[in-house]
Write an enzyme that holds these catalytic residues in place. Structure first.
Site, short mmCIF file in Angstrom:
data_model
loop_
_atom_site.label_atom_id
_atom_site.label_comp_id
_atom_site.label_asym_id
_atom_site.label_seq_id
_atom_site.Cartn_x
_atom_site.Cartn_y
_atom_site.Cartn_z
CD GLU A 121 14.16 -2.85 3.73
OE1 GLU A 121 12.81 -2.97 4.31
OE2 GLU A 121 14.18 -1.65 3.27
CE LYS A 146 9.51 2.30 -1.86
NZ LYS A 146 8.67 1.40 -0.79
N1 PSU Z 1 11.66 -0.52 -1.03
C1 PSU Z 1 11.66 -1.72 -1.89
N2 PSU Z 1 11.30 -2.56 -1.38
C2 PSU Z 1 10.48 -2.61 -0.09
C3 PSU Z 1 10.37 -1.60 0.64
C4 PSU Z 1 10.95 -0.34 0.02
O1 PSU Z 1 12.27 -1.63 -2.89
O2 PSU Z 1 10.08 -3.76 0.20
C5 PSU Z 1 9.68 -1.53 2.04
C6 PSU Z 1 10.75 -0.75 2.99
O3 PSU Z 1 10.88 -1.72 4.20
C7 PSU Z 1 9.92 0.16 3.40
C8 PSU Z 1 8.60 0.01 3.34
O4 PSU Z 1 10.47 0.85 4.68
O5 PSU Z 1 8.47 -0.93 2.17
C9 PSU Z 1 7.75 1.02 3.30
O6 PSU Z 1 6.39 0.56 3.52
P1 PSU Z 1 5.28 1.74 3.75
O7 PSU Z 1 5.12 2.30 2.54
O8 PSU Z 1 4.00 0.53 4.15
O9 PSU Z 1 5.73 2.49 4.77
#
Ligand code: PSU
Ligand code: MN
Length: 306
Positions: A27, A161
């Site tokens: 990604e 996370k």
């Molecule tokens: N985990 C990380 N760094 C990130 C992300 C996840 O350590 O930048 C990013 C990923 O791209 C994931 C997104 O899909 O955060 C999730 O965002 P949201 O909670 O807004 O869906």
């Protein structure tokens, strides 16, 4: 008149696919929103190198000037890493960004969509989005979870996370029918820490078994992918007892500043980086590289099943 999708698969990714060599999708939100400059670029390069050393081809995914790219050049990687104000694209936003000729980084959900379009079955990242703490009030549940239930890509991460509500995230994944397997242990890993207090729904001990269940799911006609949660290497982990108070503090700060929606995850990651004097970032880099290695192994096993 039919409108064609502006999709550009890089020559090296295309060559690998033509020769039935392993390809691992990556990604770009982790580069633009997940890590600070210049570690974001260094890490993006290190992940690609790790995958190549493991005998697979990396395919970093992003939308650049209205074109969906699968496989980036080093210059494109650097431009993304330095860019400010790049959009964060999830399932909802990607088509709009492409139609406008815009540039955006793909989240887990959007990367899965693009990987599947390009014919790539394995994707390695750091952490997925999930159910945020306080979701009973905010309703903030990442589109990543829905995507896992409908797009047939095996995603290797280090657990949801720990800034999320892990029990609720597991419950939603179960409701959506997403297999969640811990690699080599019974406990669900929690990103910066090897262990959470939760048992993983499934356990996988070898990449060949993960590849086989990917294929079996398809054979069953069940849509969606798999989530492989790979514990962070022991020497890089920040134990839960240390990270939890910091996460709590960062979450409170987000509340105080009224941060929500798409901005929440990047804010929390940056705040935790500050509060740990960069230790969270070192851990994040170590776990992503570890996931890249496992992703490459699973992708290799898959090529021998095809
Ligand atoms: N985990 C990380 N760094 C990130 C992300 C996840 O350590 O930048 C990013 C990923 O791209 C994931 C997104 O899909 O955060 C999730 O965002 P949201 O909670 O807004 O869906
Ligand atoms: Mn969200």
């Amino acid at each position: 008149m039919t409108t064609q999708l502006p999709l550009e698969i890089s020559a090296s990714v295309q060559a690998a696919m033509n020769e039935n060599r392993a390809v691992v999708a990556l990604e770009s939100t982790i580069i633009t929103h997940g890590m600070p400059w210049p570690q974001n670029l260094e890490t993006a390069r290190a992940i690609e190198d790790t995958i190549r050393e493991a005998g697979a081809e990396p395919a970093t995914i992003a939308v650049i000037k209205g074109v969906l790219h699968v496989g980036l050049t080093d210059t494109q990687l650097e431009e993304l890493a330095q860019a400010k104000q790049v959009s964060k694209l999830s399932r909802a936003d990607m088509a709009v960004c492409i139609a406008k000729g815009g540039t955006g980084a793909t989240t887990v959900a959007a990367t899965m969509i693009a990987a599947h379009l390009a014919g790539i079955s394995v994707f390695a990242t750091g952490g997925i989005g999930g159910v945020h703490r306080g979701a009973d009030q905010s309703f903030d549940i990442s589109a990543d979870l829905q995507e896992l239930s409908q797009t047939p890509v095996t995603v290797v991460c280090a657990g949801a996370k720990a800034i999320l509500d892990l029990p609720k995230t597991l419950e939603v994944l179960e409701t959506l029918g997403v297999p969640v397997m811990a690699y080599g242990q019974d406990t669900l890993p929690a990103f910066w820490s090897r262990a959470s207090s939760l048992k993983a729904p499934l356990r996988a001990d070898d990449p060949a078994a993960i590849a086989k269940s990917h294929v079996m799911r398809k054979a069953l006609g069940v849509p969606g992918g798999q989530l492989v949660t790979n514990p962070i290497p022991i020497e890089a982990e920040v134990p839960q007892s240390e990270i939890n108070p910091i996460i709590k503090r960062a979450t409170q700060d987000a509340d105080t500043h009224g941060i929500s929606g798409k901005d929440l995850t990047p804010y929390l990651l940056q705040r935790i980086f500050e509060l740990t004097d960069g230790r969270s970032l070192d851990a994040n880099i170590a776990l992503v590289l570890n996931n890249a290695r496992l992703g490459a192994k699973i992708a290799q096993e898959l090529t021998s099943l095809k």
